[in-house]
Design an enzyme around this catalytic site. Structure first.
Site, PDB file in Angstrom:
ATOM      1  N   ALA A  98       9.115   7.681 -11.419  1.00 55.86           N
ATOM      2  CA  ALA A  98       7.871   7.973 -12.137  1.00 55.86           C
ATOM      3  C   ALA A  98       7.900   9.343 -12.795  1.00 55.86           C
ATOM      4  O   ALA A  98       6.905   9.760 -13.387  1.00 55.86           O
ATOM      5  CB  ALA A  98       6.681   7.876 -11.183  1.00 55.86           C
ATOM      6  N   LYS A 146       4.023   2.821 -25.203  1.00 57.15           N
ATOM      7  CA  LYS A 146       4.532   3.560 -26.359  1.00 57.15           C
ATOM      8  C   LYS A 146       6.022   3.336 -26.577  1.00 57.15           C
ATOM      9  O   LYS A 146       6.560   3.670 -27.636  1.00 57.15           O
ATOM     10  CB  LYS A 146       4.200   5.042 -26.213  1.00 57.15           C
ATOM     11  CG  LYS A 146       2.691   5.281 -26.269  1.00 57.15           C
ATOM     12  CD  LYS A 146       2.289   6.639 -25.747  1.00 57.15           C
ATOM     13  CE  LYS A 146       0.767   6.736 -25.666  1.00 57.15           C
ATOM     14  NZ  LYS A 146       0.182   5.831 -24.642  1.00 57.15           N
TER      15      LYS A 146
END
Length: 359
Positions: A98, A146
């Site tokens: 992450a 994105k």
């Protein structure tokens, strides 16, 4: 239970997602690991996180966070440093990556830094896995909408990160490399809802970049649900995508302002910003499979497809079109209901509460 008795590493574990992920892993809902390593370069956030667990005294908290001192390990390090990852990976069985630079404008102004963390960090992790004497069983990469049809630096680097991890599944067949991809998370650090809260508290104006801009609306817990689903069921090289509603950011602002006498002002699109989020492109739609409440983007590499059973492919009817936040919009009342359900309205917060809302 997918994490029962496992040694688990979470890179970027002190971020908004990382903290909720760690909390839910410690709750034991997918099995209680034998060790949970929080890896990040921010010692202050690690200290705050450690003290947050130490200071829990309520009985239910003791149950949820039981034995965390024996389970939870904090490790200072940076995915940009190969040596740090080699040390952190020792005997680890599951990795959730992450760690990222994820603020779109910041990545536009400092593309070299985005490449260093999002791309070179991924390469360092893949290399460390390849050189490990006992490589992890699973590595999961957290990506973003994105990365789909990218128009900004953040998206481009995350798209490359996806490709780096997918290709690693071919060169490192002993490890299952999978991913998740989702849009903006409600109330995570740097997201629009904490900004709107602060602007409303200050008397306005509440700033919206474009009146027609849309975003998917999902909570941090839904993001973690997607990670758990991918850990459970993703085939090598697959990327899990959640099915979540979209809304106009203007309606989010209106829902939060409510009856208050606060101006909403349109300021113009920021550098690198998209009008709409896209989670699945037209090209990806033809290789998207149904996975319950999620969709799975199947890999393009034939070596990985061979490792999935034929029965794992139940097509999603997306052929010829993309999955966009503009497709199925909540109306204003729907946005109000969603914010109320997740307790994200200003009146739901404790007095003086600011920053991240980890609900």
């Amino acid at each position: 239970m997918i994490l029962q008795g496992k040694r688990v590493l979470v890179t970027g574990g002190t971020g908004s997602l990382g903290k909720v992920l760690v909390r839910r892993i410690l709750a034991g809902e997918v099995g209680l690991p034998s060790k949970l390593i929080v890896f990040s370069r921010d010692e202050a956030k690690q200290h705050d996180m450690r003290m947050g667990y130490l200071n829990r005294t309520v009985a239910t908290d003791e149950t949820i966070y039981r034995n965390f001192m024996n389970l939870l390990e904090f490790r200072i390090g940076d995915v940009r440093r190969f040596e740090d990852l080699v040390a952190a990976l020792r005997d680890v069985e599951v990795v959730v990556n992450a760690a990222a630079l994820k603020q779109v404008p910041a990545c536009e102004y400092f593309p070299d830094q985005a490449v260093a963390t999002n791309c070179l960090g991924a390469l360092n992790l893949v290399r460390a896995v390849g050189e490990a004497a006992a490589p992890p069983e699973t590595v999961l990469s957290v990506s973003t909408d994105k990365a789909c049809k990218p128009v900004n630096v953040m998206g481009m680097t995350k798209a490359l990160q996806e490709k780096i991890f997918i290709a690693a599944g071919v060169t490192n067949p002993r490890t299952r490399f999978v991913g998740v991809r989702y849009g903006n998370v409600l109330a995570s650090r740097g997201s629009v809802i904490p900004l709107f809260h602060d602007q409303i508290r200050g008397g306005g104006p509440v700033t919206v970049t474009h009146p027609d801009m849309t975003r998917f609306l999902m909570s941090l817990d839904q993001a973690v649900d997607t990670i758990f689903a991918a850990l459970r069921g993703a085939c090598p090289g697959e990327i899990y995508v959640p099915r979540v509603p979209g809304a106009r950011i203007l309606d989010v602002a209106r829902a939060l302002v409510g009856e208050r006498n606060v101006e909403i002002r349109v300021t113009g699109i920021r550098p690198g910003e998209k009008m709409h989020e896209i989670l699945v492109s037209e090209e990806e739609g033809a290789r998207t499979a149904a996975r319950g409440a999620w969709m799975a983007l199947r890999p393009m590499l034939p070596e990985l497809l061979e490792r999935c059973k034929e029965g794992d492919f139940a097509p999603v009817p997306l052929e010829g079109r993309e999955y966009s936040s503009a497709d199925d919009l909540l109306d204003l009342e729907g946005v109000r209901a969603l914010l109320a359900r997740h307790r994200l309205r200003l009146e739901d917060l404790e007095p003086g509460a600011k920053g991240e809302l980890l609900r």
